[in-house]
Design an enzyme around this catalytic site. Sequence first.
Site, PDB file in Angstrom:
ATOM      1  CD  GLU A  90       4.447   7.791  -2.762  1.00 59.11           C
ATOM      2  OE1 GLU A  90       3.298   7.770  -3.242  1.00 59.11           O
ATOM      3  OE2 GLU A  90       5.279   6.897  -2.959  1.00 59.11           O
ATOM      4  CG  ASN A 120       5.913   2.502  -0.666  1.00 55.02           C
ATOM      5  OD1 ASN A 120       5.200   3.355  -0.140  1.00 55.02           O
ATOM      6  ND2 ASN A 120       6.057   2.403  -1.988  1.00 55.02           N
ATOM      7  CD  GLU A 121       1.514   3.229  -2.192  1.00 54.17           C
ATOM      8  OE1 GLU A 121       1.403   2.555  -3.228  1.00 54.17           O
ATOM      9  OE2 GLU A 121       1.256   4.450  -2.134  1.00 54.17           O
TER      10      GLU A 121
END
Length: 456
Positions: free
Chosen positions: A269, A166-167
């Site tokens: 998101e 994630n990121e």
Amino acid sequence: MRSNVLAAAGALVAAHAAHASPTATEKQLPNRAASLPTVTASGNAFWTGKERFYVRGIDYQPGGSSTNEDPLADTDTCTRDIKRFKDLGVNTIRVYSVDNSKDHADCMQQLNDAGIYLVLDVNNPKYSINRDDPEPSYNDVYLQSVFATIDEFAKYTNTLAFFSGNEVINDKPATVGSAPYVKATTRDMRQYIGSRGYRKIPVGYSAADVSDNRMQTADYFNCGEADERSDFFAFNDYSWCAPSSFTQSGWDQKVKNFTGYGIPIFLSEWGCTKNTRDFEELSALMSDLMSSVYSGGLLYEYSREGNDFGIVELTDGSDSVKEDSDFDKFKSALAKYPAPSGDGGFTSTTASAACPTTDTIWDLGKWGQSALPAIPDGAKKYMTEGAGAGPGLTGDGSQNAGGTSTGTATPGSGDVTATSTGDNAGTGRPAPPMDMSFLAVTGVVGFFTLAGTLLL
Ligand SMILES: *[C@@H]1O[C@H](CO)[C@@H](O)[C@H](O)[C@H]1NC(C)=O
């Protein structure tokens, strides 16, 4: 307090599920709701059987990222919140970290009974790729934790997908250098799922909302040989700030840019708190404006964690949940904008992208455009033996532990063999045997020149 009845039933599910198909589990526990149908990725869309599946979800991280809590290992916590998810009408939640030493049968069954799938991140602060120093953090201790998480969740039919990262790549230009290690992890997870005989649970990466490298990141995770490519791609997006529209937000460009991308995409998101929220994002996301390219997304996020994104407030140490007005607004928007009917104009052929060219923004250093590190030697055995017990969230951590990768992977082989020799620095383990397959490329003369060089 944890219910003993539920805990016992949960243990039963876990015991059976470890050795039996989900269908058998369902038969053994006739008093519970039937298992949800599994979700598969095909073409550029998700499916439950012949029905297209859209993610209509919410991100679930009670306590925020800093507390590193597992909301699915605690019956009180998940029971409190799953009834709200059901009330909202979401079909998916995303959880950012779980404790792979714990049992999750009860919360997963409750989600199942509420018709809810799980998209799960396999990392946590102690067991993850370090974006600032990725090479040492891609090691066998790390992969053992990742694989143990897969072992725990592969048995639940409502595990929709895994995020391999994630990121990890964010707006700091140097973090692009972590991409080969995250892609190698994605490859290893897919291979582990295959080697262990699990169903084909989709694996993909969740990218940060960084316009500078979004397209390169997307192309990179969907380029190369089949064994190296992701099953889907997801990115976080905060660009639709009410009052807005499909064109004003720039989402039209994100449809245009990803048309023909070839694997499912969803927003891992979405949301914006600059102005009063109206959740009209769903008017586009759940319509034919986007359905030919996107498979929905997850609202960021369920609980308020020191920012304005949450739609409920949790009171520490009690059962109390205060639903904000945004809770009702999101619920209304979900009801107003159901999933598109029919096939949404999907593309049936899976396609891959060209690996992005190296430039000032996208520079993978020694890995060039497409080479990947081989799986670390010490992790190969998990493919045949399984990962064993997970270290949980409070173990010693992996970032500076374990044996690291010693070579470059052979794309397309699906093998787990390092193709170059190397001193396995700091691990105390012998170097792997030399692979002679490069003879085919360098020729015999080249080999002896190389061998001579090595000997001198
Ligand atoms: C679309 O792609 C172009 C070319 O790669 C890029 O410059 C632009 O920023 C992209 N737009 C969005 C919204 O991602």
